[in-house]
Design an enzyme around this catalytic site. Sequence first.
Site, PDB file in Angstrom:
ATOM      1  N   TRP A   1       0.805  -1.220   0.000  1.00 43.20           N
ATOM      2  CA  TRP A   1       0.000   0.000   0.000  1.00 43.20           C
ATOM      3  C   TRP A   1       0.841   1.275   0.000  1.00 43.20           C
ATOM      4  O   TRP A   1       0.306   2.372  -0.136  1.00 43.20           O
ATOM      5  CB  TRP A   1      -0.943   0.003   1.200  1.00 43.20           C
ATOM      6  CG  TRP A   1      -2.106  -0.924   1.043  1.00 43.20           C
ATOM      7  CD1 TRP A   1      -2.427  -1.658  -0.061  1.00 43.20           C
ATOM      8  CD2 TRP A   1      -3.111  -1.212   2.028  1.00 43.20           C
ATOM      9  NE1 TRP A   1      -3.569  -2.376   0.161  1.00 43.20           N
ATOM     10  CE2 TRP A   1      -4.015  -2.126   1.441  1.00 43.20           C
ATOM     11  CE3 TRP A   1      -3.338  -0.789   3.329  1.00 43.20           C
ATOM     12  CZ2 TRP A   1      -5.124  -2.622   2.124  1.00 43.20           C
ATOM     13  CZ3 TRP A   1      -4.435  -1.289   4.016  1.00 43.20           C
ATOM     14  CH2 TRP A   1      -5.315  -2.192   3.414  1.00 43.20           C
ATOM     15  N   LYS A   2       2.149   1.116   0.212  1.00 42.18           N
ATOM     16  CA  LYS A   2       3.058   2.266   0.227  1.00 42.18           C
ATOM     17  C   LYS A   2       2.510   3.358   1.169  1.00 42.18           C
ATOM     18  O   LYS A   2       2.089   3.043   2.271  1.00 42.18           O
ATOM     19  CB  LYS A   2       3.303   2.770  -1.194  1.00 42.18           C
ATOM     20  CG  LYS A   2       3.834   1.655  -2.111  1.00 42.18           C
ATOM     21  CD  LYS A   2       4.269   2.136  -3.467  1.00 42.18           C
ATOM     22  CE  LYS A   2       4.752   0.959  -4.288  1.00 42.18           C
ATOM     23  NZ  LYS A   2       5.271   1.364  -5.610  1.00 42.18           N
TER      24      LYS A   2
ATOM     25  N   HIS B   1      13.071  -2.778  -1.529  1.00 43.31           N
ATOM     26  CA  HIS B   1      12.287  -2.240  -2.640  1.00 43.31           C
ATOM     27  C   HIS B   1      13.077  -1.152  -3.361  1.00 43.31           C
ATOM     28  O   HIS B   1      13.833  -0.398  -2.748  1.00 43.31           O
ATOM     29  CB  HIS B   1      10.966  -1.672  -2.121  1.00 43.31           C
ATOM     30  CG  HIS B   1       9.962  -1.387  -3.194  1.00 43.31           C
ATOM     31  ND1 HIS B   1      10.019  -0.244  -3.976  1.00 43.31           N
ATOM     32  CD2 HIS B   1       8.890  -2.092  -3.639  1.00 43.31           C
ATOM     33  CE1 HIS B   1       9.015  -0.259  -4.835  1.00 43.31           C
ATOM     34  NE2 HIS B   1       8.314  -1.366  -4.657  1.00 43.31           N
TER      35      HIS B   1
ATOM     36  N   GLU C   1      11.504  -7.255  -9.609  1.00 43.13           N
ATOM     37  CA  GLU C   1      10.829  -6.083 -10.163  1.00 43.13           C
ATOM     38  C   GLU C   1      11.731  -5.409 -11.199  1.00 43.13           C
ATOM     39  O   GLU C   1      12.716  -4.761 -10.825  1.00 43.13           O
ATOM     40  CB  GLU C   1      10.503  -5.077  -9.059  1.00 43.13           C
ATOM     41  CG  GLU C   1       9.480  -5.540  -8.059  1.00 43.13           C
ATOM     42  CD  GLU C   1       9.080  -4.421  -7.110  1.00 43.13           C
ATOM     43  OE1 GLU C   1       7.917  -3.984  -7.169  1.00 43.13           O
ATOM     44  OE2 GLU C   1       9.944  -3.965  -6.337  1.00 43.13           O
TER      45      GLU C   1
ATOM     46  N   GLY D   1       5.029   1.064 -12.001  1.00 46.17           N
ATOM     47  CA  GLY D   1       4.141   2.207 -12.183  1.00 46.17           C
ATOM     48  C   GLY D   1       4.032   2.720 -13.597  1.00 46.17           C
ATOM     49  O   GLY D   1       3.565   3.836 -13.822  1.00 46.17           O
TER      50      GLY D   1
ATOM     51  N   SER E   1       3.800  -3.044 -12.337  1.00 45.83           N
ATOM     52  CA  SER E   1       2.614  -2.875 -13.191  1.00 45.83           C
ATOM     53  C   SER E   1       1.710  -4.108 -13.188  1.00 45.83           C
ATOM     54  O   SER E   1       1.228  -4.552 -14.232  1.00 45.83           O
ATOM     55  CB  SER E   1       3.026  -2.518 -14.621  1.00 45.83           C
ATOM     56  OG  SER E   1       3.612  -1.229 -14.662  1.00 45.83           O
TER      57      SER E   1
ATOM     58  N   GLY F   1       1.222  -2.913  -6.332  1.00 47.80           N
ATOM     59  CA  GLY F   1       1.245  -1.563  -5.784  1.00 47.80           C
ATOM     60  C   GLY F   1      -0.130  -0.935  -5.770  1.00 47.80           C
ATOM     61  O   GLY F   1      -1.035  -1.374  -5.071  1.00 47.80           O
TER      62      GLY F   1
END
Length: 243
Positions: A10-11, A97, A164, A170, A207, A228
């Site tokens: 959820w950042k 991350h 990633e 994103g 993504s 994300g």
Amino acid sequence: MKQWIYIANWKMNVTPKMAIGWYANIDDIQNTIKDYQAYCIICPSFVCIPLLSHHISPDTICLGGQDCSIYASGAYTGEVDAYSLQQVGCHYCIVGHYERRSLFGETDADVTQKIQNLYAANIIPIVCIGTVQKELATIYTLLSHQLHFLSLVPAGASLYIAYEPVYAIGTNNIPLTPELKEIFDWLRRYVAHQAPTIQVYFIYGGSVHPNTIGELKSIPGIDGFLIGSASNSWVSLKKIIIG
């Protein structure tokens, strides 16, 4: 039916009030997870973790942290240690991350220390690795450096490795299927050689959303997904689970 792993990062996008609202859908969440044999890990902000631990059961959804300190305890203002995360209900924690590495200057040595702290607190690490490069030989060289911590993982331990590709985060631009298949094949071989005694789950991040999940689920070697913004809403996350 394969049991996919879904890790919701959820950042800093979901406030405590929004997080509690997310669980207004708890009946639908429980039914969907059961029907699709999903394994879900929610990683909210630190302040949301104690609130959510009172609303959910680890039989349905597990909680994770988005990061932890390199320090076990002490006078480190603003830091959150692994033992504290464990005491408020975290079974998992994301480390390494790309946003932590690029925005806060975290190094592979920092990530290794955090992994050791998490195991000491009986928390399973979700270790993010990835590169900005697209040439496979270069990717493998860089990933092998980021995986140096494998020799320090306790025998018999569980570990999540989240690959990633940085250019996919994103951007709605995921790598081609043949490329991802080759990378995850390499990851599985490399990890099996370096750490044959541990249980490893291989996660894709970057993504992941309802429009890409169908293609991603077709790729051999992937056990689950680090999600994300598409995980901020239960409506969106549900589409990913059933997709």
